[in-house]
Design a protein around this motif. Structure first.
Motif, PDB file in Angstrom:
ATOM      1  N   PHE A  67       0.842  -1.191   0.000  1.00 57.31           N
ATOM      2  CA  PHE A  67       0.000   0.000   0.000  1.00 57.31           C
ATOM      3  C   PHE A  67       0.881   1.246   0.000  1.00 57.31           C
ATOM      4  CE2 PHE A  67      -2.802  -3.264   1.663  1.00 57.31           C
ATOM      5  CZ  PHE A  67      -3.952  -3.041   0.907  1.00 57.31           C
ATOM      6  N   ASN A  68       1.233   1.681  -1.193  1.00 58.98           N
ATOM      7  CA  ASN A  68       2.040   2.877  -1.364  1.00 58.98           C
ATOM      8  C   ASN A  68       1.184   4.120  -1.091  1.00 58.98           C
ATOM      9  OD1 ASN A  68       3.050   5.206  -3.160  1.00 58.98           O
ATOM     10  ND2 ASN A  68       4.801   3.793  -3.099  1.00 58.98           N
ATOM     11  N   SER A  69       1.694   5.038  -0.260  1.00 58.93           N
ATOM     12  CA  SER A  69       0.904   6.205   0.137  1.00 58.93           C
ATOM     13  C   SER A  69       0.551   7.084  -1.059  1.00 58.93           C
ATOM     14  CB  SER A  69       1.663   7.027   1.176  1.00 58.93           C
ATOM     15  OG  SER A  69       2.891   7.500   0.645  1.00 58.93           O
ATOM     16  N   TYR A  70       1.424   7.156  -2.051  1.00 59.97           N
ATOM     17  CA  TYR A  70       1.151   7.952  -3.248  1.00 59.97           C
ATOM     18  C   TYR A  70      -0.036   7.393  -4.014  1.00 59.97           C
ATOM     19  CZ  TYR A  70       1.803   9.551  -8.077  1.00 59.97           C
ATOM     20  OH  TYR A  70       1.607  10.056  -9.332  1.00 59.97           O
ATOM     21  N   HIS A  71      -0.080   6.072  -4.159  1.00 59.59           N
ATOM     22  CA  HIS A  71      -1.194   5.445  -4.874  1.00 59.59           C
ATOM     23  C   HIS A  71      -2.495   5.562  -4.084  1.00 59.59           C
ATOM     24  CE1 HIS A  71       2.101   2.858  -6.927  1.00 59.59           C
ATOM     25  NE2 HIS A  71       1.859   3.961  -7.612  1.00 59.59           N
ATOM     26  N   ILE A  72      -2.384   5.499  -2.768  1.00 64.36           N
ATOM     27  CA  ILE A  72      -3.572   5.726  -1.941  1.00 64.36           C
ATOM     28  C   ILE A  72      -4.113   7.131  -2.184  1.00 64.36           C
ATOM     29  CG2 ILE A  72      -4.428   5.966   0.427  1.00 64.36           C
ATOM     30  CD1 ILE A  72      -2.390   3.848   1.267  1.00 64.36           C
ATOM     31  N   LEU A  84      -3.752   9.049  -4.862  1.00 62.46           N
ATOM     32  CA  LEU A  84      -4.373   9.143  -6.187  1.00 62.46           C
ATOM     33  C   LEU A  84      -5.776   8.567  -6.183  1.00 62.46           C
ATOM     34  CD1 LEU A  84      -1.431   8.169  -8.605  1.00 62.46           C
ATOM     35  CD2 LEU A  84      -2.262  10.455  -8.015  1.00 62.46           C
ATOM     36  N   ALA A  85      -5.940   7.417  -5.538  1.00 65.34           N
ATOM     37  CA  ALA A  85      -7.259   6.789  -5.476  1.00 65.34           C
ATOM     38  C   ALA A  85      -8.242   7.654  -4.705  1.00 65.34           C
ATOM     39  CB  ALA A  85      -7.143   5.400  -4.832  1.00 65.34           C
TER      40      ALA A  85
END
Length: 414
Positions: free
Chosen positions: A9-14, A16-17
Motif C-alpha cells: 500500500f504505497n501512500s502515493y497510490h492511496i 491518487l485513489a
C-alpha cells in the motif's frame, strides 16, 4: 534479498485513489438532490478534510504557513488560467454603459471591503496594521475560479445578463487591482505606519505604473496572439488546427513577460482574454481556446481544493470565535453592504443589485495572495491570517455554492 509483499500500500497510490473518489463524489452526489450545476467546490474541501482525518497512510502535504511556495505556484497558475477564461467569455464589450456596474464594484465596493476588513482585523482580531491591510487585500477580490457558476457562459452563447456580466468582469479584473494593497501591507510591515516616507512611491509604482503596464501588456499580448492565430500564414492559420494548448502558451507568455517588467500579470491575462476575443469574433477557435483553458482550470482547482481540505485540521488549530465572527460579517454584511452601496447609481433593479452584492465568492485567489505575502515577509499574525482565510473560503464555498443556482434562477430574463 527480501521480497516485497504482493499487496504493497504505497501512500502515493492511496492519495491518487482518494483524489479520484473525492472528485467523482463531489460532482455526482449533488445530482441526487438537484438538477442544477453541482456545488462541487465545498464538497471537495470537506471530503479532503475528512480523508485527512479518517484515512490512514495518506501523504502529508506541506503546511502553507511553513512552506508556502508549492501552494503559491499552483494557486497562481489556477488563477491566471481562470482570469484568461473570464476574459474569453465576454462576447461583447458594448454598450460601454454596461461597464458602469463593474467600475463601481471595482472602484467603490472593493476599497470599502478592504477598509472594513482591515478595521475588523485590528479592532477585533488584534492584528497588526500591516496584517490587517493584508487581510483586507486578500479577502476583498471576488475569486475568478470559484465564481464561475455566476459568470457568463462560454464564447458565442450571447444573451449575457447584466448580473452575470458584472460578476464576470469584476472577478476578471479585481484580483490584479487588489495587488497594490498587498504591497501596501508588505510596505507597512517593513517600514512602519509612516506614509510620508513611502506613500508617493507606493502610489506611483504599485498603483499607477504596474496597473497601466498590466493593461498595456495584456492588450499587446492579445493583438500579437491574435495575429499569430488568425492572420499568418494566410490559408494555413494556426486557429484552423484546433490546438487549444495555444491558450495556455499565450497565457504563460503574457503573464511571465508582464511580471518580468514589474507589471501586474493578473490584469494582463484578463485583458489578454478580452482583447483576443475581439479578433475574428465569430471564429469557432475562441470556443476551443476557452474550453481547453477551462478544463485545465477545473483540474487544478479540484486538486487545490482537496489539498486545502486536507490541511484544514492544521490551519484550524488557531481558530477562535473572533475569527468566526469576522468571517460571518465579511460574507453576510461587509461584501453585501459595500456592493449594494456601490451599485446605488446604476440602472440595475434591486434584485440584480442584491445578487451582485452577495455573490462575491472567496477562494483560490486568497490562497495565492497570502502565500505570496508569506514568502516575501514574516508576519506576526500569519497563523491567525491562515486560520481566518481558510474559514472564509470554506464558508463562502458552502453558502454561495449551495445557493447560487437558486439565486441565478431569480434573475433570469423573461
Amino acid at each position: 534479498m527480501q521480497q516485497e509483499p504482493f499487496f504493497a500500500f504505497n501512500s502515493y497510490h492511496i492519495a491518487l485513489a482518494v483524489i479520484g473518489v473525492i472528485v467523482i463524489l463531489a460532482r455526482w452526489l449533488p445530482r441526487l438532490f438537484s438538477k442544477r450545476e453541482p456545488a462541487a467546490a465545498p464538497l471537495m474541501i470537506l471530503f479532503g478534510a475528512a480523508a485527512a482525518l479518517l484515512i490512514p497512510g495518506l501523504p502529508t502535504l506541506p503546511d502553507p504557513r511553513q512552506t508556502p511556495l508549492p501552494w503559491e505556484l499552483v494557486s497562481e497558475l489556477t488563477v491566471i488560467v481562470a482570469l484568461f477564461g473570464a476574459g474569453m467569455r465576454i462576447d461583447s464589450l458594448r454598450p460601454w454603459k454596461r461597464w458602469k456596474a463593474t467600475s463601481r464594484m471595482l472602484g467603490i465596493a472593493m476599497p470599502l471591503t478592504i477598509l472594513a476588513v482591515a478595521l475588523l482585523g485590528t479592532g477585533f482580531a488584534g492584528l497588526t496594521v500591516a496584517g490587517a491591510i493584508l487581510l483586507g487585500a486578500v479577502l476583498a477580490p471576488t475569486d475568478p475560479v470559484l465564481a464561475s457558476d455566476v459568470q457568463v457562459g462560454p464564447p458565442h452563447e450571447g444573451a449575457e445578463h447584466p448580473v452575470r456580466f458584472t460578476l464576470t468582469t469584476e472577478a476578471g479584473l479585481n484580483d490584479g487591482l487588489a495587488f497594490p494593497f498587498v504591497y501596501l501591507g508588505l510596505i507597512v510591515a517593513a517600514e512602519g505606519l509612516n506614509p510620508g516616507s513611502w506613500a508617493l512611491d507606493w502610489f506611483l509604482r504599485d498603483v499607477v505604473y504596474r496597473i497601466a503596464l498590466g493593461i498595456g501588456m495584456g492588450w499587446l499580448g492579445g493583438r500579437a496572439l491574435g495575429f499569430i492565430l488568425f492572420s499568418v500564414p494566410r490559408g494555413a492559420v494556426l486557429a484552423n488546427t484546433g490546438s487549444g494548448v495555444i491558450a495556455l502558451a499565450g497565457v504563460l507568455l503574457c503573464y511571465g513577460s508582464t511580471e518580468l517588467i514589474e507589471g501586474y500579470g493578473f490584469i494582463a491575462v484578463a485583458v489578454l482574454g478580452l482583447t483576443l476575443r475581439r479578433i475574428e469574433e465569430a471564429h469557432h477557435f475562441h470556443r476551443q481556446l476557452h474550453d481547453f483553458s477551462e478544463s485545465i482550470e477545473h483540474a487544478l482547482t479540484a486538486l487545490l481544493l482537496i489539498a486545502l481540505g486536507s490541511v484544514l485540521p492544521i490551519l484550524f488549530v488557531d481558530l477562535t470565535w473572533t475569527h468566526f465572527a469576522i468571517a460571518v460579517l465579511l460574507i453576510l454584511v461587509v461584501r453585501p453592504l459595500s456592493g449594494w452601496l456601490a451599485l446605488s447609481k446604476t440602472d440595475l433593479d434591486n434584485k440584480s443589485r442584491a445578487v451582485i452584492s452577495v455573490y462575491g465568492v472567496r477562494g483560490i485567489g486568497s490562497i495565492y495572495y497570502l502565500c505570496y505575502a508569506g514568502s516575501h515577509m514574516e508576519f506576526t499574525n500569519e497563523a491567525q491570517l491562515w486560520s481566518l482565510i481558510a474559514l472564509v473560503i470554506l464558508m463562502s464555498t458552502i453558502l454561495h455554492g449551495f445557493t447560487v443556482g437558486w439565486a441565478m434562477d431569480r434573475i433570469k430574463e423573461d
